[in-house]
Design an enzyme around this catalytic site. Structure first.
Site, PDB file in Angstrom:
ATOM      1  N   LYS A 159     -12.086  -5.248   2.075  1.00  0.00           N
ATOM      2  CA  LYS A 159     -11.602  -4.054   2.997  1.00  0.00           C
ATOM      3  C   LYS A 159     -12.664  -2.591   3.120  1.00  0.00           C
ATOM      4  O   LYS A 159     -13.054  -1.942   2.416  1.00  0.00           O
ATOM      5  CB  LYS A 159     -10.491  -3.460   2.884  1.00  0.00           C
ATOM      6  CG  LYS A 159      -9.736  -2.736   4.105  1.00  0.00           C
ATOM      7  CD  LYS A 159      -7.974  -1.780   3.558  1.00  0.00           C
ATOM      8  CE  LYS A 159      -7.875  -1.193   4.423  1.00  0.00           C
ATOM      9  NZ  LYS A 159      -6.071  -0.846   3.526  1.00  0.00           N
ATOM     10  N   CYS A 219      -3.891   5.714  -0.155  1.00  0.00           N
ATOM     11  CA  CYS A 219      -3.130   5.222  -0.617  1.00  0.00           C
ATOM     12  C   CYS A 219      -3.315   4.534  -1.378  1.00  0.00           C
ATOM     13  O   CYS A 219      -3.097   3.537  -2.475  1.00  0.00           O
ATOM     14  CB  CYS A 219      -4.508   3.580  -0.379  1.00  0.00           C
ATOM     15  SG  CYS A 219      -5.518   3.264   1.697  1.00  0.00           S
ATOM     16  N   LYS A 226     -10.945  -7.397   6.447  1.00  0.00           N
ATOM     17  CA  LYS A 226     -11.301  -6.477   7.426  1.00  0.00           C
ATOM     18  C   LYS A 226     -12.417  -5.592   7.366  1.00  0.00           C
ATOM     19  O   LYS A 226     -12.864  -4.944   6.557  1.00  0.00           O
ATOM     20  CB  LYS A 226      -9.599  -6.202   6.705  1.00  0.00           C
ATOM     21  CG  LYS A 226      -9.270  -5.141   7.767  1.00  0.00           C
ATOM     22  CD  LYS A 226      -7.968  -4.317   7.132  1.00  0.00           C
ATOM     23  CE  LYS A 226      -6.967  -3.772   8.584  1.00  0.00           C
ATOM     24  NZ  LYS A 226      -5.839  -2.885   7.349  1.00  0.00           N
ATOM     25  N   TYR A 243      -2.918  -9.259  15.826  1.00  0.00           N
ATOM     26  CA  TYR A 243      -1.870  -8.726  17.525  1.00  0.00           C
ATOM     27  C   TYR A 243      -1.584  -9.543  18.711  1.00  0.00           C
ATOM     28  O   TYR A 243      -0.602  -9.380  19.530  1.00  0.00           O
ATOM     29  CB  TYR A 243      -1.961  -7.143  17.487  1.00  0.00           C
ATOM     30  CG  TYR A 243      -2.214  -6.100  16.479  1.00  0.00           C
ATOM     31  CD1 TYR A 243      -1.184  -6.101  15.763  1.00  0.00           C
ATOM     32  CD2 TYR A 243      -3.445  -5.728  15.356  1.00  0.00           C
ATOM     33  CE1 TYR A 243      -0.867  -4.829  14.904  1.00  0.00           C
ATOM     34  CE2 TYR A 243      -3.533  -4.715  14.927  1.00  0.00           C
ATOM     35  CZ  TYR A 243      -2.319  -4.699  14.084  1.00  0.00           C
ATOM     36  OH  TYR A 243      -2.543  -3.847  13.064  1.00  0.00           O
ATOM     37  N   CYS A 254       0.474  -1.496  -0.172  1.00  0.00           N
ATOM     38  CA  CYS A 254       0.150   0.199   0.001  1.00  0.00           C
ATOM     39  C   CYS A 254       0.801   1.176   0.005  1.00  0.00           C
ATOM     40  O   CYS A 254       1.976   1.139  -0.236  1.00  0.00           O
ATOM     41  CB  CYS A 254      -0.736   0.225   1.030  1.00  0.00           C
ATOM     42  SG  CYS A 254      -2.268   1.264   0.822  1.00  0.00           S
ATOM     43  N   CYS A 311      -0.050   4.235   2.031  1.00  0.00           N
ATOM     44  CA  CYS A 311      -0.401   5.228   2.535  1.00  0.00           C
ATOM     45  C   CYS A 311       0.392   5.307   3.758  1.00  0.00           C
ATOM     46  O   CYS A 311       0.865   6.953   3.934  1.00  0.00           O
ATOM     47  CB  CYS A 311      -1.844   4.667   3.509  1.00  0.00           C
ATOM     48  SG  CYS A 311      -1.599   3.140   3.878  1.00  0.00           S
ATOM     49  N   ARG A 365     -11.214   7.362   3.135  1.00  0.00           N
ATOM     50  CA  ARG A 365     -10.927   6.571   2.501  1.00  0.00           C
ATOM     51  C   ARG A 365     -11.995   6.249   1.791  1.00  0.00           C
ATOM     52  O   ARG A 365     -12.174   4.720   1.023  1.00  0.00           O
ATOM     53  CB  ARG A 365      -9.994   5.818   3.303  1.00  0.00           C
ATOM     54  CG  ARG A 365      -8.315   6.079   2.949  1.00  0.00           C
ATOM     55  CD  ARG A 365      -7.917   5.646   3.588  1.00  0.00           C
ATOM     56  NE  ARG A 365      -6.439   6.392   3.988  1.00  0.00           N
ATOM     57  CZ  ARG A 365      -6.160   5.777   4.892  1.00  0.00           C
ATOM     58  NH1 ARG A 365      -5.647   4.716   5.986  1.00  0.00           N
ATOM     59  NH2 ARG A 365      -3.710   6.277   5.220  1.00  0.00           N
TER      60      ARG A 365
END
Length: 335
Positions: A206, A139, A259, A324, A129, A131, A228
């Site tokens: 996304k 992006c 996502k 994460y 990407c 961004c 976005r």
């Protein structure tokens, strides 16, 4: 007459569903969904300036240098975690984000270091990407006069970025920009340079989500103007997500991603039903931060909430989960 525990003819007291839950051993025996270390992909933020402090918006996560990324992967590989996705934070940015394709960029150097150290023992995924690399934070390329994010001119740059990652040794490139046609252009670029064995994991559905806030802070990737919504998906749309998935599959994506994960489990479920591709879901920074904050406040049990959230994503149909929480989860699963 026999009664099926799952059929309409099963009646109490012949059928007692609590029999399946009477002990932990029986619950484990009949469990339908299991989260395994091999299901997880751990995001790693690598900074070109080498700073390695904790990320304020994402407690428990740290910035890495190339060296600390290699050390962290060694520790996690010993625990059974083998897949990692890299997000780069460069020293300098430019309006077109072309620094993202620099062969000596932070992602490219980290990929080389990881593959030199661990080879095929690990899977290295790279986010493709612009961004983090553009001065404006969008992006794609931007028309200076109108502020419009330009689709087709962006594709060439994305292909250059993906190719530079493949040349560095990436196993999987993951375009997250949501430009139309980028999977096809990236696939053609990889094939033309002999990287026919590099997989594409497309951020196919996304959404334009409020749950990305901590990541944008961590990656310094928030747009300087506008938002976005003209390229990421409208949260009100489900059928568009299926079309996005279909198009990316047709263009050559090997893995299809949804996502964020938890707010879009309906899309994950439908993707699993419709496609034979591996399905990935990204448990994004906002989902991570919410569980962290709720546990810190004493509202939920941390370990239970984390494992429940991942189990739900897996049960919905995700084969792969970007999260994460991966380091803690593999430690819990091993203990």
């Amino acid at each position: 007459m026999k009664h099926s525990p799952w059929g309409r003819d099963g009646l109490y007291p012949t059928v007692r569903m609590r029999r399946y839950r009477k002990s932990e051993a029986i619950r484990d025996l009949v469990a339908e969904t299991e989260v395994r270390p091999d299901d997880l992909i751990y995001p790693i933020f690598v900074r070109e300036d080498g700073k390695t402090h904790e990320i304020p918006s994402m407690p428990g996560q740290r910035y890495h240098s190339v060296e600390t990324a290699v050390e962290t992967v060694r520790e996690l590989l010993d625990l059974g975690l083998r897949a990692f996705i890299l997000f780069g934070i460069p020293r300098e940015k430019d309006p077109e984000g072309r620094v993202a394709a620099d062969p000596e960029g932070i992602v490219q150097r980290t990929v080389r270091a990881l593959k030199e150290e661990y080879g095929d023992d690990i899977v290295v995924v790279t986010d493709v990407c612009l961004c983090q690399y553009t001065t404006h934070g969008h992006c794609g390329l931007v028309d200076e006069d109108t502020g419009k994010v330009l689709n087709d001119p962006t594709l060439e740059v994305l292909a250059e970025v993906a190719l530079s990652h493949a040349e560095a040794g990436a196993d999987i490139v993951a375009p997250s920009d949501m430009m139309d046609g980028r999977v096809k252009v990236i696939r053609e670029a990889l094939e033309s340079e002999g990287f026919d064995d590099v997989l594409i994991m497309s951020y196919a559905a996304k959404y334009h989500s409020a749950f990305y806030g901590p990541f944008r802070d961590a990656a310094d990737s928030a747009p300087e103007f506008g938002d976005r919504s003209t390229y990421q998906m409208d949260p009100r749309c489900f059928r568009q997500a299926i079309r996005e998935l279909e198009l990316d599959a047709e263009e050559g994506a090997d893995i299809l991603m949804i996502k964020p994960a938890m707010p879009y489990l309906d899309v994950v479920r439908e993707a699993r039903r419709r496609f034979d591709h591996p399905i990935a879901a990204y448990q994004v920074s906002g989902e991570y931060a919410m569980i962290k904050a709720a546990a810190e406040a004493g509202y939920v049990d941390y370990r239970t909430a984390v494992l429940e959230s991942l189990t739900c994503i897996k049960r919905a149909g995700a084969d792969l989960i970007l999260t994460y929480f991966a380091p803690e989860v593999v430690r819990w699963l091993k203990s």
